[in-house]
Enzyme design. Structure first.
Site, PDB file in Angstrom:
ATOM      1  N   SER A  49       0.804  -1.224   0.000  1.00  0.00           N
ATOM      2  CA  SER A  49       0.000   0.000   0.000  1.00  0.00           C
ATOM      3  C   SER A  49       0.834   1.269   0.000  1.00  0.00           C
ATOM      4  O   SER A  49       0.299   2.355  -0.207  1.00  0.00           O
ATOM      5  CB  SER A  49      -0.949   0.026   1.205  1.00  0.00           C
ATOM      6  OG  SER A  49      -0.238   0.256   2.402  1.00  0.00           O
ATOM      7  N   LYS A  80       1.238   4.040   7.413  1.00  0.00           N
ATOM      8  CA  LYS A  80       0.487   4.896   6.499  1.00  0.00           C
ATOM      9  C   LYS A  80       0.945   6.350   6.644  1.00  0.00           C
ATOM     10  O   LYS A  80       1.629   6.717   7.594  1.00  0.00           O
ATOM     11  CB  LYS A  80      -1.015   4.826   6.792  1.00  0.00           C
ATOM     12  CG  LYS A  80      -1.672   3.488   6.494  1.00  0.00           C
ATOM     13  CD  LYS A  80      -1.733   3.208   5.012  1.00  0.00           C
ATOM     14  CE  LYS A  80      -2.456   1.893   4.731  1.00  0.00           C
ATOM     15  NZ  LYS A  80      -1.682   0.721   5.145  1.00  0.00           N
TER      16      LYS A  80
END
Length: 239
Positions: free
Chosen positions: A159, A197
């Site tokens: 990701s 993230k």
């Protein structure tokens, strides 16, 4: 001779690499240059590559390396005052080598290093179970660490590929409980899910943003997310 936009993009990539050790995403470059679409960034990068100022790194998602800066730009960049200079470390057959985060630096064998614990795996994808206990230690160049306490995590997932973080990389994290918008962080969600993230704020909420369009940004109330650390660099090994 570079156009103004080409110079702005080159300097933005150069500064981001010096700050975080990873190149900016195409969305970040688009926003920084106030362009309407990423196609303009593609054209600028192609022009810089053709003129020998940057190169695209093979087999990596949108990974870039600054090869040189125009003399006029080099003389105008003030010296950085941060206490550390994060970079990417790449290993070949077990030997760690420093990859330069600034032009004209020669790749040299890392000599001065410190041992830090590897605390398990971190999800760069769908969050997995919370950070585990110390599994083993690794040696990291002192210049990457700077001040504070550090630990390492092995990346699982894709990701964050547009931030230059790949599945199987080992990320170096400095302990922190707060973050600035745009920082890449280790976030603990609901005290049970750990994920890597980019940290953003959406009003009173916290957004955990992926660097891969295949993953949606996740929004949480501030009481559900705890910052466990901030990315300062990464290690990549080739076997």
């Amino acid at each position: 001779m570079l156009t103004r936009k080409q110079q702005e993009l080159l300097l933005f990539i150069h500064e981001r690499m010096k700050e975080s050790g990873v190149p900016p995403s195409f969305d970040e470059m688009k926003d920084a240059l106030d362009l309407a679409s990423k196609s303009g960034i593609h054209r600028l990068i192609t022009a810089l590559e053709e003129r020998g100022f940057i190169r695209r790194l093979p087999n990596r998602a949108r990974a870039l390396e600054v090869i040189k800066l125009p003399e006029a730009m080099t003389s105008s960049i003030p010296p950085r005052r941060t206490g550390f200079s994060p970079s990417v470390i790449e290993g070949s057959r077990g030997k760690l080598q420093a990859v330069p985060s600034a032009p004209a630096k020669q790749v040299e064998e890392v000599r001065n290093s410190s041992s830090i614990p590897v605390m398990g795996r971190i999800a760069a994808g769908v969050p997995i179970s919370a950070i585990q206990n110390n599994t083993h230690d690794i040696s990291v160049p002192m210049e990457m660490l700077g001040s504070g306490e550090h630990y390492a995590l092995e990346v699982k997932g894709d990701s964050m590929i547009e931030a230059g973080i790949l599945d199987g990389d080992t990320v170096i994290i400095r302990n922190a409980t707060t973050a600035n918008p745009g920082d890449i962080v280790v976030a603990l969600v609901d005290d049970e899910e750990a994920t890597l993230k980019r940290f953003r704020r959406r009003g009173a909420s916290i957004a955990l943003e992926a660097a891969n369009p295949a993953y949606e940004t996740r929004i949480f109330g501030p009481d559900r997310v705890k910052i466990q650390g901030k990315l300062v660099g990464l290690i990549r090994r080739y076997h």
